[in-house]
Enzyme design. Sequence first.
Site, PDB file in Angstrom:
ATOM      1  N   HIS A 152       0.834  -1.203   0.000  1.00 57.31           N
ATOM      2  CA  HIS A 152       0.000   0.000   0.000  1.00 57.31           C
ATOM      3  C   HIS A 152       0.870   1.255   0.000  1.00 57.31           C
ATOM      4  O   HIS A 152       0.605   2.216   0.722  1.00 57.31           O
ATOM      5  CB  HIS A 152      -0.938  -0.009   1.207  1.00 57.31           C
ATOM      6  N   ASP A 203      -0.336  -5.306   5.690  1.00 58.05           N
ATOM      7  CA  ASP A 203      -1.327  -6.172   5.039  1.00 58.05           C
ATOM      8  C   ASP A 203      -1.214  -6.108   3.525  1.00 58.05           C
ATOM      9  O   ASP A 203      -0.630  -5.179   2.968  1.00 58.05           O
ATOM     10  CB  ASP A 203      -2.739  -5.747   5.459  1.00 58.05           C
ATOM     11  N   GLU A 204      -1.805  -7.084   2.875  1.00 57.59           N
ATOM     12  CA  GLU A 204      -2.001  -7.088   1.422  1.00 57.59           C
ATOM     13  C   GLU A 204      -0.756  -6.642   0.667  1.00 57.59           C
ATOM     14  O   GLU A 204      -0.788  -5.700  -0.127  1.00 57.59           O
ATOM     15  CB  GLU A 204      -3.209  -6.217   1.060  1.00 57.59           C
ATOM     16  N   ALA A 205       0.356  -7.353   0.940  1.00 59.13           N
ATOM     17  CA  ALA A 205       1.625  -7.029   0.278  1.00 59.13           C
ATOM     18  C   ALA A 205       2.068  -8.238  -0.549  1.00 59.13           C
ATOM     19  O   ALA A 205       2.821  -9.086  -0.056  1.00 59.13           O
ATOM     20  CB  ALA A 205       2.685  -6.662   1.312  1.00 59.13           C
TER      21      ALA A 205
END
Length: 610
Positions: free
Chosen positions: A262, A331-333
């Site tokens: 992000h 998160d979400e990497a």
Amino acid sequence: MNRLLIISLLLCCALRLSAQTKPAIIPLPAKMEERKGTFIIDKNVYVSYPTAALKGLAGFAQSALKETTGIAPGLRIGMWTQKGAKTISLIIDPKVTAAEGYTLEVTTNKISIKARTENGLFYGIQTLVQLVPVKGDKKLSCVYIEDEPRFSWRGMLFDSCRHIFSVDFIKKFIDQLAKHKLNKLHWHLTEDQGWRIEIKKYPRLQEVAAYRNGTQIGPDRKKDVDSIRYGGYYTQEQIKEVVAYATSRYVEVIPEIEMPGHSVAAITAYPYLACGDVSFENGKPFEVRKVWGVSKDLYCAGNDSVFTFLQDVLNEVMPLFPSQYIHIGGDEAPHDAWHKCPKCQDRMKKEGLKDEAALQSWFIQRMEKFINSKGKKIIGWEEIMQGGLADNATVHSWLGVQSGLKAAKSGHDAIMSPYSHMYFDGYQADPKIEPMAIGYWVPLDSAYAFEPVHPALTETEAKHILGAQANLWTEFIGTEDYFQYMVFPRISALSEVDWTPKSLKNFADFKTRLNTQYQRYDKQGIKFRIPVPESVTAAGTDAQVKLTLNDPTKAGVIRYSLDGSDVTATSAVYKQPLDVKEGATVRYALFYNDRKSSTDYFPKPAKKKK
């Protein structure tokens, strides 16, 4: 007969008065005893406080009562009495054991709020204000309350990245956190779609990363975008202003600075932070992301200048926030770029890391050591557990409750935010009748039903569950009115999840008290979601059914149409059950003052087969 009639009328009036004056407090206190009599707020009421240190709290009580009643009580320091005067006394009492607990006693001529800390007195004042009837006279029911929160972490996330909101609006939101006895504001400040905090050492974060050249419009799966430049950022002075205001409301502000994923906005401003010279996703020059979702572009774990950048950023961020915590995301990497990046692969070999998940853990642990050296602790979304959890990290469980459960069992603190119950950007009812949202469904009853402490935890392990937090990601929320629509009244459900003893939670009772809360919201100018009328059907005759509609708020007007047309302010008013013939379509909505709920319909259309 006349005497019996008079007695019956008096009894009826007494019952109606009782129903009207019964306290409707949210969150429900741990213990409350209703007593006879009332305390009347008038010009003879004064707020007394023992020492000058409590003058600020006394002033808050004064302004809160003025907002609610229109009368501003006088302020008096010390034990002050005057003939005919009635006092609201703020008292520091070490006998109140809970740090944020309080006792509140209302008699006919005196109100006393006792607490061990200023926090406790503040929450006692918030409860006192809720004892004031929303309509009619200013008579407070006499009660005795002993109260304290169930959890120490009672929070909400405010996402300023996908859409940015004014400082004034954030302050109003903080006021509402305080009214609901919530004490944590998790402020999301960096993201793929925009960098929102001023960093003086890196001016391109303000010049480039804070703005995008378009924004996704329409549903998530289509990824359509407009071409309107959008963005902005908060100066460090504005950050200080928000934090100071939150502190005055006993709300702790926790900043989130995302890493390693992000991070597209920052990479666009400083491309050397990425694994390559162009985007790993599309081979084009980096640009602040216009669409929602997850990007494969992230900070390069093999590049030491990335850690210099992040440490420089945090060196400017940390002094702005007194909180003991820094949220680092995590998160979400996706690790695709790291898998192809020579620098990242060299890092893995040098550090003896078996895979990219271990590399992410190494990245997080390196940043944790730096943050710990500054006297702060890290919080990360549950993905920080991949490859091994940093020693002192707090886990933010969001995909479900299992990561929070695992963290607590391993001796780590956890905050519970499962998207199934605590993501307030989800739909509140059937998507066909609701404004566009991100996709999942989190109605009021689901939010209220959430239990932060998993039954598999022992008493010792359960102490690591700090509390619950609701999150409002703003991909589809670009206006203040829609923001409030998504938060209220679900924030009331959150407040009872975090504050009220589990044994006292009761959704039916909560909904009854919520009727008064709707009136408070309306009076405060909150654009809350007006609930859709509840429908009940019963078999009729001659291929028809009898449709009964109920107003959940008990304070609105239901209007309907029988020809499938939209419901307007001139549509028929519902007064009695409707006989609906086969083939007819009834549409109905609740009108609450000058606004209406979403329009629902009967019968529901059949779902299309895939």
